[in-house]
Design a protein around this motif. Structure first.
Motif, mmCIF file in Angstrom:
data_model
loop_
_atom_site.group_PDB
_atom_site.id
_atom_site.type_symbol
_atom_site.label_atom_id
_atom_site.label_comp_id
_atom_site.label_asym_id
_atom_site.label_seq_id
_atom_site.Cartn_x
_atom_site.Cartn_y
_atom_site.Cartn_z
ATOM 1 N N GLY A 199 0.791 -1.230 0.000
ATOM 2 C CA GLY A 199 0.000 0.000 0.000
ATOM 3 C C GLY A 199 0.820 1.275 0.000
ATOM 4 N N ASN A 200 2.097 1.196 -0.331
ATOM 5 C CA ASN A 200 2.969 2.369 -0.350
ATOM 6 C C ASN A 200 3.439 2.669 -1.769
ATOM 7 O OD1 ASN A 200 3.355 2.913 2.626
ATOM 8 N ND2 ASN A 200 3.943 0.764 2.500
ATOM 9 N N VAL A 201 3.478 3.965 -2.102
ATOM 10 C CA VAL A 201 3.876 4.413 -3.429
ATOM 11 C C VAL A 201 4.941 5.491 -3.277
ATOM 12 C CG1 VAL A 201 3.068 5.602 -5.511
ATOM 13 C CG2 VAL A 201 1.625 3.890 -4.423
ATOM 14 N N ALA A 202 5.961 5.467 -4.131
ATOM 15 C CA ALA A 202 7.010 6.490 -4.134
ATOM 16 C C ALA A 202 6.937 7.283 -5.435
ATOM 17 C CB ALA A 202 8.389 5.852 -3.996
ATOM 18 N N THR A 203 7.085 8.592 -5.316
ATOM 19 C CA THR A 203 7.101 9.479 -6.475
ATOM 20 C C THR A 203 8.262 10.448 -6.336
ATOM 21 O OG1 THR A 203 4.683 9.371 -6.608
ATOM 22 C CG2 THR A 203 5.760 11.137 -7.826
ATOM 23 N N ARG A 204 9.020 10.621 -7.393
ATOM 24 C CA ARG A 204 10.145 11.560 -7.394
ATOM 25 C C ARG A 204 9.640 12.918 -7.862
ATOM 26 N NH1 ARG A 204 13.842 12.387 -11.580
ATOM 27 N NH2 ARG A 204 15.672 13.504 -10.894
ATOM 28 N N LEU A 205 9.979 13.966 -7.100
ATOM 29 C CA LEU A 205 9.580 15.337 -7.411
ATOM 30 C C LEU A 205 10.839 16.145 -7.701
ATOM 31 C CD1 LEU A 205 7.284 15.758 -4.281
ATOM 32 C CD2 LEU A 205 6.576 15.003 -6.552
ATOM 33 N N VAL A 206 10.841 16.879 -8.783
ATOM 34 C CA VAL A 206 11.991 17.706 -9.141
ATOM 35 C C VAL A 206 11.512 19.147 -9.237
ATOM 36 C CG1 VAL A 206 13.776 18.168 -10.853
ATOM 37 C CG2 VAL A 206 13.055 15.809 -10.404
ATOM 38 N N GLU A 207 12.163 20.014 -8.471
ATOM 39 C CA GLU A 207 11.819 21.429 -8.471
ATOM 40 C C GLU A 207 13.016 22.220 -8.993
ATOM 41 O OE1 GLU A 207 9.910 24.706 -5.463
ATOM 42 O OE2 GLU A 207 11.262 23.217 -4.628
ATOM 43 N N ALA A 208 12.802 22.973 -10.047
ATOM 44 C CA ALA A 208 13.855 23.831 -10.595
ATOM 45 C C ALA A 208 13.653 25.216 -10.001
ATOM 46 C CB ALA A 208 13.758 23.880 -12.109
ATOM 47 N N GLY A 209 14.625 25.694 -9.258
ATOM 48 C CA GLY A 209 14.484 26.980 -8.585
ATOM 49 C C GLY A 209 14.005 26.772 -7.164
ATOM 50 N N GLY A 210 13.673 27.836 -6.488
ATOM 51 C CA GLY A 210 13.186 27.727 -5.123
ATOM 52 C C GLY A 210 14.302 27.912 -4.115
ATOM 53 N N THR A 211 14.119 27.363 -2.943
ATOM 54 C CA THR A 211 15.018 27.577 -1.814
ATOM 55 C C THR A 211 16.468 27.274 -2.137
ATOM 56 O OG1 THR A 211 13.211 26.968 -0.363
ATOM 57 C CG2 THR A 211 15.403 27.018 0.610
ATOM 58 N N TYR A 212 16.726 26.145 -2.771
ATOM 59 C CA TYR A 212 18.098 25.720 -3.034
ATOM 60 C C TYR A 212 18.491 25.875 -4.500
ATOM 61 C CZ TYR A 212 17.557 23.193 1.382
ATOM 62 O OH TYR A 212 17.343 22.850 2.681
ATOM 63 N N PHE A 213 17.808 26.689 -5.265
ATOM 64 C CA PHE A 213 18.029 26.774 -6.704
ATOM 65 C C PHE A 213 17.667 25.458 -7.362
ATOM 66 C CE2 PHE A 213 20.446 30.259 -5.194
ATOM 67 C CZ PHE A 213 20.461 31.196 -6.202
ATOM 68 N N GLY A 214 16.954 24.635 -6.678
ATOM 69 C CA GLY A 214 16.500 23.371 -7.228
ATOM 70 C C GLY A 214 16.692 22.221 -6.263
ATOM 71 N N SER A 215 15.857 21.200 -6.421
ATOM 72 C CA SER A 215 15.968 20.039 -5.554
ATOM 73 C C SER A 215 15.306 18.845 -6.210
ATOM 74 C CB SER A 215 15.308 20.320 -4.200
ATOM 75 O OG SER A 215 13.926 20.583 -4.389
ATOM 76 N N GLU A 216 15.685 17.679 -5.720
ATOM 77 C CA GLU A 216 15.032 16.426 -6.088
ATOM 78 C C GLU A 216 14.601 15.786 -4.785
ATOM 79 O OE1 GLU A 216 17.551 13.955 -8.486
ATOM 80 O OE2 GLU A 216 17.982 15.583 -9.885
ATOM 81 N N ARG A 217 13.343 15.405 -4.721
ATOM 82 C CA ARG A 217 12.802 14.786 -3.511
ATOM 83 C C ARG A 217 12.048 13.518 -3.885
ATOM 84 N NH1 ARG A 217 12.164 20.447 -2.511
ATOM 85 N NH2 ARG A 217 13.256 21.019 -0.614
ATOM 86 N N THR A 218 11.968 12.601 -2.938
ATOM 87 C CA THR A 218 11.161 11.406 -3.120
ATOM 88 C C THR A 218 10.066 11.440 -2.070
ATOM 89 O OG1 THR A 218 13.040 10.135 -3.938
ATOM 90 C CG2 THR A 218 11.130 8.887 -3.169
#
Length: 169
Positions: free
Chosen positions: A60-79
């Motif tokens: 019942g668990n799902v993982a999704t990768r999120l990529v943000e260009a810009g923002g707090t760190y000039f960008g990030s990749e999160r799961t």
């Protein structure tokens, strides 16, 4: 699990990730408008935020990768790992940039190891485990509870709408 620790859900990433949470939910649900849903339908790009195809972790668990260009760190990749029945999620910062091409924090190997171990746990234990391990492994995180099904949950666990009340865990 450590019952004595109060999990506020904000981790060390602060308020800026709240914007990411809202954008990720909106982007994920926007790609889920049909009943004939496939995982590839969940991959979206809205402004500076992109979501990858979700993956089923089992139980019942799902993982999704999120990529943000810009923002707090000039960008990030999160799961983001979501327990579909409860709506509880944990978003781990895999990679953050302090400038173009300058990695501020690279925790990809550590987060992937935690997520693969979490897949062997009882379903409801996964979000709390990941939040506790993020603290112990110096990984920025945010935890909460979604106000609706994520796209990945709609694909892999459509029957597990659960009692999803928005907030933090």
């Amino acid at each position: 699990m450590n019952e004595g620790r109060q999990m506020t859900g904000w981790g060390r990433t602060g308020w800026s990730t709240a914007r990411l949470a809202g954008a990720a939910l909106a982007a994920g649900l926007a790609g889920c408008a049909t009943n004939e849903l496939e995982a590839a339908d969940c991959a979206t790009t809205r402004g500076t935020l992109s979501t990858d195809i979700p993956r089923d972790l089992g139980n019942g668990n799902v993982a999704t990768r999120l990529v943000e260009a810009g923002g707090t760190y000039f960008g990030s990749e999160r799961t983001e790992v979501t327990h579909c029945a409860s709506g509880a999620w944990v978003r781990l910062t895999d990679l953050a940039f302090s400038g173009p091409g300058e990695a501020l924090a690279d925790r990809r190997a550590a987060t992937e190891l935690l997520i693969s171990h979490a897949a062997t746990l009882a379903p409801g234990d996964v979000p709390v485990y990941l939040a506790e391990q993020a603290v112990m492994n110096n990984i920025d995180y945010r935890a909460g509870r979604t106000g609706g099904e994520t796209c990945g949950c709609r694909v892999f666990y459509p029957e597990s709408a659960g009692d999803m009340n928005e907030g933090t865990i």
